[in-house]
Design a protein around this motif. Structure first.
Motif, PDB file in Angstrom:
ATOM      1  N   LEU A  51      -9.174 -30.833  22.550  1.00  0.00           N
ATOM      2  CA  LEU A  51      -9.547 -31.177  23.926  1.00  0.00           C
ATOM      3  C   LEU A  51      -8.325 -31.632  24.724  1.00  0.00           C
ATOM      4  N   ARG A  54      -5.964 -28.894  26.161  1.00  0.00           N
ATOM      5  CA  ARG A  54      -6.426 -28.062  27.274  1.00  0.00           C
ATOM      6  C   ARG A  54      -5.611 -28.329  28.532  1.00  0.00           C
ATOM      7  N   THR A  55      -4.991 -29.499  28.593  1.00  0.00           N
ATOM      8  CA  THR A  55      -4.098 -29.844  29.703  1.00  0.00           C
ATOM      9  C   THR A  55      -2.676 -29.568  29.259  1.00  0.00           C
TER      10      THR A  55
END
Length: 196
Positions: A51, A54-55
């Motif tokens: 997660l 994702r950035t």
């Protein structure tokens, strides 16, 4: 850019067998390096790391054996078929420290009418920024551009404190004229012949 907090564990087992055991436990093996220190082999929580990644250029606050460390991802290996994380290299950073990273380039607007093609010469722009203030991306307007037009690195407006990591005249985006498809050769009776 917000920090993502992850709990990491130091690992002492190495090799393919150890890496498989770590991944079976829904964790990801990794290496933490930088600032002239010896590399530290770590195990990270798989889902939370996925997660976080994702950035782009996410700032990760690691809780490692009771110590808090800041790091950014430098290399990520994924399974080519299933896409799950296999390994990650993390670079230690400090607040106020400048780091060299690449940030994604996004476009907005419409090209001039005429069937032009947009080519991203650089999908990501190399920049230097403070580790805690890395921009997630840059957006460039392509409104009204036609064949032969290009956007150079110096034309992109960067946030304060961020400097280009490439030459000013490096081409980032260029517009090309669409190539017309060649007509299939015709036979003597006027029908197009199919290529074998």
């Amino acid at each position: 850019m917000p920090e993502v907090k992850l709990a990491a564990e130091t690992r002492t087992e190495f090799g393919k067998g150890a890496a498989r055991r770590i991944r079976r436990a829904s964790k990801v093996p990794g290496v933490l390096y930088g600032h002239g220190a010896d590399p530290v082999h770590v195990t990270l929580p798989g889902h939370e790391l996925l997660l976080a990644l994702r950035t782009s250029n996410v700032l990760i606050a690691l809780d490692l054996d009771g110590k808090s460390e800041l790091a950014i991802p430098k290399a990520v290996q994924r399974d080519p078929l299933k896409g799950f994380l296999e390994h990650v290299d993390l670079l230690l950073v400090k607040r106020g420290e400048k780091v060299s990273v690449e940030i994604p380039v996004h476009t907005e607007g419409e090209l001039a009418p005429g069937g032009y093609l947009l080519e991203h010469v650089l999908d990501a722009l190399p920049v230097e920024a403070e580790a805690t203030h890395i921009p997630e991306s840059v957006t460039v307007s392509i409104a009204g551009l036609a064949a032969g037009d290009s956007i150079l690195a110096k034309d992109i407006k960067l946030p304060g404190g961020v400097a280009l990591g490439v030459e000013d005249d490096a081409v980032v985006i260029q517009v090309l004229a669409a190539q017309a498809e060649e007509a299939a050769p015709e036979s003597e009776d006027g029908e197009e012949t199919a290529e074998v």
